[in-house]
Design a protein around this motif. Structure first.
Motif, PDB file in Angstrom:
ATOM      1  N   ALA A   1       0.976  -1.234   0.073  1.00 19.59           N
ATOM      2  CA  ALA A   1       0.235   0.049   0.184  1.00 19.59           C
ATOM      3  C   ALA A   1       0.917   1.122  -0.149  1.00 19.59           C
ATOM      4  CB  ALA A   1      -0.867   0.097   1.187  1.00 19.59           C
ATOM      5  N   ALA A   2       2.000   1.150   0.670  1.00 18.53           N
ATOM      6  CA  ALA A   2       2.859   2.383   0.825  1.00 18.53           C
ATOM      7  C   ALA A   2       3.413   2.605  -0.529  1.00 18.53           C
ATOM      8  CB  ALA A   2       4.073   2.124   1.814  1.00 18.53           C
ATOM      9  N   ILE A   3       3.869   1.573  -1.263  1.00 17.89           N
ATOM     10  CA  ILE A   3       4.327   1.792  -2.727  1.00 17.89           C
ATOM     11  C   ILE A   3       3.309   2.449  -3.573  1.00 17.89           C
ATOM     12  CG2 ILE A   3       5.486   0.510  -4.817  1.00 17.89           C
ATOM     13  CD1 ILE A   3       6.552  -1.511  -2.669  1.00 17.89           C
ATOM     14  N   VAL A   4       2.129   1.559  -3.750  1.00 15.53           N
ATOM     15  CA  VAL A   4       0.978   1.934  -4.605  1.00 15.53           C
ATOM     16  C   VAL A   4       0.368   3.531  -4.271  1.00 15.53           C
ATOM     17  CG1 VAL A   4       0.511  -0.489  -5.417  1.00 15.53           C
ATOM     18  CG2 VAL A   4      -0.748   0.768  -3.515  1.00 15.53           C
ATOM     19  N   ALA A   5       0.381   3.757  -3.063  1.00 14.99           N
ATOM     20  CA  ALA A   5      -0.170   4.995  -2.555  1.00 14.99           C
ATOM     21  C   ALA A   5       0.651   6.006  -3.245  1.00 14.99           C
ATOM     22  CB  ALA A   5      -0.245   4.958  -1.103  1.00 14.99           C
ATOM     23  N   SER A   6       2.179   5.793  -2.895  1.00 10.33           N
ATOM     24  CA  SER A   6       3.121   7.020  -3.470  1.00 10.33           C
ATOM     25  C   SER A   6       2.872   7.020  -5.082  1.00 10.33           C
ATOM     26  CB  SER A   6       4.519   6.366  -3.160  1.00 10.33           C
ATOM     27  OG  SER A   6       4.681   6.208  -1.947  1.00 10.33           O
ATOM     28  N   LEU A   7       2.869   5.947  -5.726  1.00  6.84           N
ATOM     29  CA  LEU A   7       2.663   5.939  -7.345  1.00  6.84           C
ATOM     30  C   LEU A   7       1.343   6.793  -7.595  1.00  6.84           C
ATOM     31  CD1 LEU A   7       3.519   2.449  -8.221  1.00  6.84           C
ATOM     32  CD2 LEU A   7       4.745   4.549  -8.568  1.00  6.84           C
ATOM     33  N   ALA A   8       0.058   6.505  -6.660  1.00  7.22           N
ATOM     34  CA  ALA A   8      -1.186   6.974  -6.883  1.00  7.22           C
ATOM     35  C   ALA A   8      -0.784   8.560  -6.708  1.00  7.22           C
ATOM     36  CB  ALA A   8      -2.179   6.423  -5.925  1.00  7.22           C
ATOM     37  N   LEU A   9      -0.156   9.112  -5.810  1.00  2.00           N
ATOM     38  CA  LEU A   9       0.041  10.368  -5.524  1.00  2.00           C
ATOM     39  C   LEU A   9       0.606  11.143  -6.586  1.00  2.00           C
ATOM     40  CD1 LEU A   9       0.297  10.560  -1.395  1.00  2.00           C
ATOM     41  CD2 LEU A   9      -1.642  11.174  -2.822  1.00  2.00           C
ATOM     42  N   PHE A  10       1.762  10.352  -7.050  1.00  2.00           N
ATOM     43  CA  PHE A  10       2.430  10.969  -8.217  1.00  2.00           C
ATOM     44  C   PHE A  10       1.885  10.993  -9.461  1.00  2.00           C
ATOM     45  CE2 PHE A  10       6.650   9.719  -5.830  1.00  2.00           C
ATOM     46  CZ  PHE A  10       7.192  11.125  -6.025  1.00  2.00           C
ATOM     47  N   GLY A  11       0.801  10.107  -9.638  1.00  2.00           N
ATOM     48  CA  GLY A  11      -0.036  10.179 -10.786  1.00  2.00           C
ATOM     49  C   GLY A  11      -1.347  10.832 -10.435  1.00  2.00           C
ATOM     50  N   ARG A  12      -1.510  11.615  -9.331  1.00  2.00           N
ATOM     51  CA  ARG A  12      -2.820  12.473  -9.101  1.00  2.00           C
ATOM     52  C   ARG A  12      -4.039  11.578  -8.898  1.00  2.00           C
ATOM     53  NH1 ARG A  12      -1.861  18.049  -9.597  1.00  2.00           N
ATOM     54  NH2 ARG A  12       0.556  18.423  -9.921  1.00  2.00           N
ATOM     55  N   GLN A  13      -3.866  10.525  -8.146  1.00  2.00           N
ATOM     56  CA  GLN A  13      -5.135   9.432  -8.215  1.00  2.00           C
ATOM     57  C   GLN A  13      -5.513   9.512  -6.508  1.00  2.00           C
ATOM     58  OE1 GLN A  13      -6.302   8.362 -11.316  1.00  2.00           O
ATOM     59  NE2 GLN A  13      -4.526   9.607 -11.954  1.00  2.00           N
ATOM     60  N   PRO A  14      -6.676   9.105  -6.394  1.00  2.00           N
ATOM     61  CA  PRO A  14      -7.050   9.004  -5.064  1.00  2.00           C
ATOM     62  C   PRO A  14      -6.638   7.577  -4.292  1.00  2.00           C
ATOM     63  CG  PRO A  14      -9.070   9.272  -6.338  1.00  2.00           C
ATOM     64  CD  PRO A  14      -7.921   9.289  -7.404  1.00  2.00           C
TER      65      PRO A  14
ATOM     66  N   LEU B   1      -7.763   5.775  -2.534  1.00  2.00           N
ATOM     67  CA  LEU B   1      -8.766   4.574  -2.329  1.00  2.00           C
ATOM     68  C   LEU B   1      -8.667   3.678  -3.380  1.00  2.00           C
ATOM     69  CD1 LEU B   1     -11.983   6.276  -1.139  1.00  2.00           C
ATOM     70  CD2 LEU B   1     -10.362   5.203   0.209  1.00  2.00           C
ATOM     71  N   VAL B   2      -8.459   4.170  -4.625  1.00  2.00           N
ATOM     72  CA  VAL B   2      -7.985   3.441  -5.858  1.00  2.00           C
ATOM     73  C   VAL B   2      -6.932   2.477  -5.653  1.00  2.00           C
ATOM     74  CG1 VAL B   2      -7.491   3.454  -8.433  1.00  2.00           C
ATOM     75  CG2 VAL B   2      -8.930   5.460  -7.279  1.00  2.00           C
ATOM     76  N   ALA B   3      -5.700   3.063  -4.972  1.00  2.00           N
ATOM     77  CA  ALA B   3      -4.444   2.347  -4.899  1.00  2.00           C
ATOM     78  C   ALA B   3      -4.848   0.998  -3.887  1.00  2.00           C
ATOM     79  CB  ALA B   3      -3.670   3.127  -4.316  1.00  2.00           C
ATOM     80  N   TYR B   4      -5.753   1.174  -2.833  1.00  2.00           N
ATOM     81  CA  TYR B   4      -6.035   0.279  -2.070  1.00  2.00           C
ATOM     82  C   TYR B   4      -6.488  -1.130  -2.747  1.00  2.00           C
ATOM     83  CZ  TYR B   4      -4.354   4.061   1.287  1.00  2.00           C
ATOM     84  OH  TYR B   4      -3.860   4.899   1.996  1.00  2.00           O
ATOM     85  N   ILE B   5      -7.675  -0.604  -3.421  1.00  2.00           N
ATOM     86  CA  ILE B   5      -8.531  -1.564  -4.002  1.00  2.00           C
ATOM     87  C   ILE B   5      -7.781  -2.393  -5.184  1.00  2.00           C
ATOM     88  CG2 ILE B   5     -10.525  -1.986  -5.160  1.00  2.00           C
ATOM     89  CD1 ILE B   5     -12.090   0.314  -4.092  1.00  2.00           C
ATOM     90  N   ALA B   6      -7.089  -1.870  -5.900  1.00  2.00           N
ATOM     91  CA  ALA B   6      -6.366  -2.427  -6.921  1.00  2.00           C
ATOM     92  C   ALA B   6      -5.219  -3.285  -6.318  1.00  2.00           C
ATOM     93  CB  ALA B   6      -5.486  -1.081  -7.809  1.00  2.00           C
ATOM     94  N   LEU B   7      -4.633  -2.631  -5.106  1.00  2.00           N
ATOM     95  CA  LEU B   7      -3.767  -3.789  -4.691  1.00  2.00           C
ATOM     96  C   LEU B   7      -4.338  -4.937  -4.112  1.00  2.00           C
ATOM     97  CD1 LEU B   7      -0.736  -4.070  -3.529  1.00  2.00           C
ATOM     98  CD2 LEU B   7      -1.525  -3.230  -1.219  1.00  2.00           C
ATOM     99  N   GLY B   8      -5.672  -5.000  -3.702  1.00  2.00           N
ATOM    100  CA  GLY B   8      -6.431  -6.084  -3.314  1.00  2.00           C
ATOM    101  C   GLY B   8      -6.673  -7.223  -4.486  1.00  2.00           C
ATOM    102  N   LEU B   9      -7.115  -6.591  -5.377  1.00  2.00           N
ATOM    103  CA  LEU B   9      -7.257  -7.137  -6.513  1.00  2.00           C
ATOM    104  C   LEU B   9      -6.012  -7.945  -7.136  1.00  2.00           C
ATOM    105  CD1 LEU B   9      -9.741  -4.927  -8.951  1.00  2.00           C
ATOM    106  CD2 LEU B   9     -10.233  -7.085  -8.027  1.00  2.00           C
ATOM    107  N   LEU B  10      -4.899  -7.334  -7.049  1.00  2.00           N
ATOM    108  CA  LEU B  10      -3.628  -7.731  -7.525  1.00  2.00           C
ATOM    109  C   LEU B  10      -3.080  -8.780  -6.462  1.00  2.00           C
ATOM    110  CD1 LEU B  10      -1.103  -7.524  -9.404  1.00  2.00           C
ATOM    111  CD2 LEU B  10      -0.026  -5.832  -7.767  1.00  2.00           C
TER     112      LEU B  10
END
Length: 389
Positions: A17-30, A32-41
């Motif tokens: 979550a720390a990694i995908v949240a960092s990517l989400a913030l750099f990509g200007r994404q919410p 919540l998207v990162a956490y759900i996507a990580l669960g799917l992955l």
């Protein structure tokens, strides 16, 4: 493959979550998207590296309980009663509209009458987590917008609990009216019990030992969990019990300290909640429910803001405020997922209807988060002019 230990699961979830949240913030994404996507992955439908998803899902529900407890701490009882009176009409009419819309969509795609009614139930509610998490704290504490949002969400919570009790009695084919009546009658008794305990036991203890911060934290945690469990025993829900536990403490001078100390714990469990939401979704069901889910999600995202705008506009709300609330409530709810899970376990709906509700929840959570983050004041806005803590 060896079973993943709880520590390994936490390592994968929070480091990931720390990694995908960092990517989400750099990509200007919410986020919540990162956490759900990580669960799917990482879940069974993706890389399948985490296999104890059900345990994590049960743990994540604690985050919703803490969220309701903190909501209660932030609401003064008199303000709550005032806003609930105003929210009742809007809540009743909107629930009826969304119930009918969900039933019509279910019928359109060939679901049974029971499945269609359950889909309608799921569409009635908006997400407490997204609605409140994306609301600036200053607005929640001091503005009419925050009061109205909380009033509507709480009204929906009471309706959701009624729906859950109906579903629990649905396996026999009949609604247990006696049990439903007892649960509703238990609500004022629980409020009175909580008020007495806070006034004559908790507040004296807080006053006497307020120097011991660890004790204050522990007592608040025990009170939240204890009343939540008592509410569950009485046939209400843990969420309602946690909210009552919070609001009975709201007038205490120490309430804001308790709220601040519990927020990191709440966020810990909410990350688990969104991860488990993604992890429990079966990607193999996508071909079967893709079209119904897209249409249902589109109906929710388009119709909910319009309905709330119209109903609140008739309640003398300003047009801009009515649109703001409408878009913030423009998704389905965590309760919708609980309804899908319970109805499936009671064999009232099939796997297709259950996954339709889950897919609609994920889609509306994601798109609604984007809409709010990009267009309305919120704590995680990408644009500086919209960021409000």
């Amino acid at each position: 493959m060896a079973e993943t230990s709880l520590f390994q699961s936490f390592f994968l979830i929070f480091s990931g979550a720390a990694i995908v949240a960092s990517l989400a913030l750099f990509g200007r994404q919410p986020l919540l998207v990162a956490y759900i996507a990580l669960g799917l992955l990482l879940g069974p439908s993706g890389l399948a590296v985490i296999d104890n998803v059900q345990l994590l899902a049960e743990m994540s529900n604690i985050g919703i309980i803490f969220l309701l407890f903190l909501l209660g701490l932030d609401m003064q009882p008199q303000a709550l009663l005032s806003v609930l009176r105003k929210a009742t009409f809007v809540g009743l009419v909107s629930c009826a509209i969304f119930l009918g819309l969900g039933f019509a969509i279910g019928q359109l795609f060939g679901f049974t009458n029971t499945e269609s009614w359950v889909i309608g139930m799921a569409m009635m509610f908006s997400s407490t987590i997204i609605g409140i998490k994306l609301l600036p704290t200053t607005v929640l504490h001091h503005k009419h917008l925050g009061e109205m949002m909380v009033g509507l969400l709480l009204f929906q919570d009471f309706v959701a609990i009624t729906c859950l009790m109906i579903l629990l009695s649905g396996s026999t084919g009949e609604v247990d009216v006696a049990q439903l009546g007892l649960s509703i009658a238990a609500l004022p008794l629980l409020v009175f019990f909580a008020w007495v305990v806070v006034k004559y036991l908790l507040l004296p203890l807080f006053t006497r030992f307020d120097r011991f911060h660890e004790y204050v934290f522990l007592l608040a945690l025990g009170w939240c969990m204890g009343l939540a469990e008592l509410a569950e025993i009485l046939g209400l829900s843990r969420e309602i019990g946690a909210f009552i536990a919070g609001i009975t403490l709201a007038t205490s001078p120490i309430s804001q300290y308790i709220a601040l100390s519990l927020k990191p714990l709440r966020d810990f469990f909410l990350i688990l909640f969104f991860f488990s939401l993604g992890a429990q979704f079966k990607l193999s069901m996508v071909p079967e429910i893709a079209l119904p889910a897209l249409i249902t999600a589109a109906a929710v995202l388009l119709v909910k803001p319009v309905v709330f705008r119209y109903l609140l506009g008739n309640q003398s709300e300003h047009k801009v405020l009515a649109w703001d609330i409408g878009f913030r409530l423009g998704q389905i709810s965590e309760f919708s997922l609980l309804i899908a899970f319970l109805a499936f376990n009671q064999q009232l709906i099939g796997s297709g209807a259950s996954h339709l509700i889950q897919a609609t929840a994920i889609l509306t959570f994601l798109v609604s988060s984007y809409i709010v983050v990009m267009n309305f004041p919120n704590p995680i806005a990408i644009k500086d002019e919209l960021r409000r803590d």
